[in-house]
Design a protein around this motif. Structure first.
Motif, PDB file in Angstrom:
ATOM      1  N   TRP A 238       0.852  -1.193   0.000  1.00 44.37           N
ATOM      2  CA  TRP A 238       0.000   0.000   0.000  1.00 44.37           C
ATOM      3  C   TRP A 238       0.884   1.236   0.000  1.00 44.37           C
TER       4      TRP A 238
ATOM      5  N   GLN B  44       1.646   5.425   0.104  1.00 41.94           N
ATOM      6  CA  GLN B  44       1.154   6.707   0.600  1.00 41.94           C
ATOM      7  C   GLN B  44       1.397   7.762  -0.489  1.00 41.94           C
TER       8      GLN B  44
ATOM      9  N   GLU C 219       6.207  10.709   6.570  1.00 45.99           N
ATOM     10  CA  GLU C 219       5.953   9.628   7.517  1.00 45.99           C
ATOM     11  C   GLU C 219       6.613   8.361   6.978  1.00 45.99           C
TER      12      GLU C 219
ATOM     13  N   THR D  73       6.670   5.364   8.784  1.00 45.35           N
ATOM     14  CA  THR D  73       5.961   4.170   9.242  1.00 45.35           C
ATOM     15  C   THR D  73       4.495   4.491   9.465  1.00 45.35           C
ATOM     16  N   ASP D  74       3.668   3.453   9.434  1.00 47.23           N
ATOM     17  CA  ASP D  74       2.246   3.654   9.677  1.00 47.23           C
ATOM     18  C   ASP D  74       1.948   3.523  11.172  1.00 47.23           C
ATOM     19  N   SER D  75       0.673   3.496  11.524  1.00 50.29           N
ATOM     20  CA  SER D  75       0.275   3.478  12.932  1.00 50.29           C
ATOM     21  C   SER D  75       0.678   2.181  13.631  1.00 50.29           C
TER      22      SER D  75
ATOM     23  N   ARG E 233       4.783  -0.175  10.900  1.00 45.65           N
ATOM     24  CA  ARG E 233       5.163  -0.890   9.683  1.00 45.65           C
ATOM     25  C   ARG E 233       5.749   0.110   8.688  1.00 45.65           C
TER      26      ARG E 233
ATOM     27  N   TYR F 113       6.641   2.087   5.474  1.00 42.04           N
ATOM     28  CA  TYR F 113       6.093   2.256   4.134  1.00 42.04           C
ATOM     29  C   TYR F 113       7.160   1.844   3.123  1.00 42.04           C
TER      30      TYR F 113
ATOM     31  N   SER G 114       5.861   5.012  -2.064  1.00 43.35           N
ATOM     32  CA  SER G 114       5.207   6.321  -1.956  1.00 43.35           C
ATOM     33  C   SER G 114       5.035   6.885  -3.361  1.00 43.35           C
TER      34      SER G 114
ATOM     35  N   SER H 224      11.354   3.494   1.671  1.00 43.64           N
ATOM     36  CA  SER H 224      10.305   3.597   0.659  1.00 43.64           C
ATOM     37  C   SER H 224      10.887   3.905  -0.715  1.00 43.64           C
TER      38      SER H 224
ATOM     39  N   GLN I 225      -3.330   3.399  -0.422  1.00 40.24           N
ATOM     40  CA  GLN I 225      -3.865   3.077   0.901  1.00 40.24           C
ATOM     41  C   GLN I 225      -5.135   3.849   1.238  1.00 40.24           C
TER      42      GLN I 225
END
Length: 519
Positions: A86, A88, A108, A110-112, A115, A117, A120, A154, A354
């Motif tokens: 996914w 960004q 960003e 990393t995600d919440s 993990r 990314y 992009s 990324s 995403q």
């Protein structure tokens, strides 16, 4: 008397002769015995020599090489594979003499869920330059963004555009030569950062750069722009057009009218090797929201389905070699669990937005993948799709063949299955090594960097690949050896995981088994 005397004399002579003969016979027998004894001793020595030689040959050449195969268990873990998943979205509006701000350059990594990314999409809006070339500020802004992403895990997808509002005709340059000038300027920058570029999207023109609603999308102009963009970017950079029909038109134009494009330094073979697809209407309708436009004007549902199936079959062949991805839109039967998985797999999709479509993504998160024969049984559809975007390699088995006194090398094979939706598209390194458990000495058996036929890029999605290897047991000391396979990125040196539980963290590789060498 005289006669008797003669008889006695004769008997004496006979007796003397017999004695002589007997003496000679005894002498001959002793000589014969000596000869026989010497022959026996020589034969014994010869047998001892031959026996020693045979023992030496046996000890030297009787070697066993046996493999205790590691049981390979497939895992359903999220592997966070590079160059897929996914993505960004980051959008940059470039204006003359205006540098990007720290707010513009927010990133960003990393995600919440912490993990990383891995992809992009970077959009560079150059509408402010529709009547001029990119200035130094614009080029520095682009370079600054690419520098920023060079320090992350990324990779980037690049899209240059003149429109964010669905008004491509109004915001594009008036001349195709200006578009080509921008391509040339951007191409130089992109080539300097080729190692972080996964692919590009579009040819600058059209609403949202999605290659519709534009001044420059006649067959000839579309082909000219695609070929020119390819010619001013590094040969390792992939390009992508919006629809299979556009792809086929470009190839057909170049094949049929090569003289029209002879001034552009690009060959048919190179454009075929680099040109892929992107689809921002994925799974939204029978036509993927106009991506297969003939399906929307079909006379029957059966005809529309046939057009869709033909387009997906085309992608099934093409996108084993070039990337494909985009956005899912519109909750419909085409993005229900089984239909979505089937089509994403057939189209060899490696990346998705995403954020789009939130309705579809929510549906996937709330639905379940059910297949009791699969390690993914019980996961959400979203998790299943996440873990299959791109390539996903599973080690299935390993075998070894060797017999003592065998001529030649011991031979073996490894069976690997790519259960992901797509292939790898950028060079990766595969190595196969033997590591002595006693001395930790490493022997490299295979290395894809020296043998391109071993490239992991050829491990096609949905298929099993057998990899052969060999080695000479005579070259190895007695003992136990670990047989390990490794995947890595030759640029970043990052290790790439297999979907197996056989990782040896100590050796940074996956254990296929242990080979014992004994003499």
């Amino acid at each position: 008397m005289k006669q008797n005397k003669n008889i006695e004399q004769n008997c004496g002579r006979v007796s003397i002769a017999a004695g002589f003969i007997k003496s000679k016979k005894v002498e001959f027998t002793l000589k014969q015995r000596r000869i026989l004894l010497k022959c026996f001793i020589c034969l014994l020595i010869l047998l001892l020599i031959l026996g020693g030689a045979c023992l030496y040959y046996y000890q030297k050449n009787y070697i066993t090489a046996t493999l205790k195969q590691t049981e390979q268990t497939e895992i359903a873990d999220d592997l966070n594979m590079p160059e897929c998943g996914w993505y960004q979205l980051y959008s940059y509006y470039l204006q003359p003499d205006i540098p990007l701000t720290p707010y513009d350059l927010y990133l960003e990594e990393t995600d919440s869920n912490s993990r990383s990314y891995r992809l992009s999409l970077l959009e560079f809006n150059i509408a402010s330059y529709a009547d001029r070339k990119l200035d130094r500020t614009a080029k520095e802004n682009i370079r600054q963004v690419l520098d920023l992403f060079s320090g992350t895990q990324s990779k980037v997808i690049i899209r240059f555009l003149y429109d964010w509002d669905g008004a491509g005709r109004e915001t594009e340059p008036d001349s195709i030569e200006t578009v080509k000038l921008h391509m040339k300027q951007a191409g130089k920058l992109l080539s300097d950062y080729k190692d972080i570029i996964y692919t590009t999207q579009g040819i600058f023109v059209g609403s949202w750069a999605e290659m519709h609603t534009s001044k420059f999308l006649s067959n000839e102009e579309m082909t000219e722009l695609t070929l020119y963009y390819a010619s001013v970017t590094d040969p390792d950079i992939y390009l992508a057009v919006r629809t299979p029909d556009q792809y086929q038109t470009i190839i057909r134009q170049l094949e049929t009218y090569p003289e029209k494009y002879s001034a552009i330094d690009i060959s048919l073979e190179e454009i075929k090797a680099r040109l892929g697809l992107f689809n921002d209407g994925m799974l939204g309708s029978v036509s993927d929201v106009g991506t297969y436009h003939d399906a929307d004007t079909a006379q029957s549902e059966e005809e529309a389905q046939a057009i869709r199936e033909e387009a997906i079959s085309f992608q099934n062949l093409l996108c084993l070699n070039v990337p494909n991805g985009g956005e899912v839109v519109n909750s419909s039967s085409y993005n229900d669990t089984w239909h979505a998985i089937s089509d994403l797999s057939a189209m060899h999709v490696s990346y998705l937005n995403q954020m789009y479509d939130e309705e579809v993504i929510t549906k996937w998160k709330n639905s379940t993948y059910e297949n009791t024969a699969s390690v993914f049984h019980g996961l959400s559809t979203y998790d299943y799709i996440t873990r299959h975007l791109g390539a996903r390699f599973v080690l299935r088995s390993c075998e070894l063949s060797w017999k003592p006194f065998q001529n030649g090398n011991a031979t073996g094979s490894i069976l690997i299955e790519n259960v992901g939706f797509s292939n790898l598209y950028h060079d990766k390194q595969m190595t196969l090594t033997l590591v002595s458990k006693k001395t930790n000495r490493k022997v490299t058996l295979l290395d894809s960097q020296t043998d391109s036929s071993l490239s992991p890029c050829s491990w096609d999605a949905g298929t099993k690949t057998s990899i052969s290897f060999s080695f000479s047991p005579f070259d190895l000391e007695d003992g136990e050896y670990q047989l390990l396979i490794q995947l890595s990125d030759p640029v970043t040196k990052e290790s790439i995981p297999f979907a197996n539980d056989s990782l040896s963290e100590e050796q940074d590789g996956y254990l296929l088994g242990e080979i014992t060498i004994a003499r």
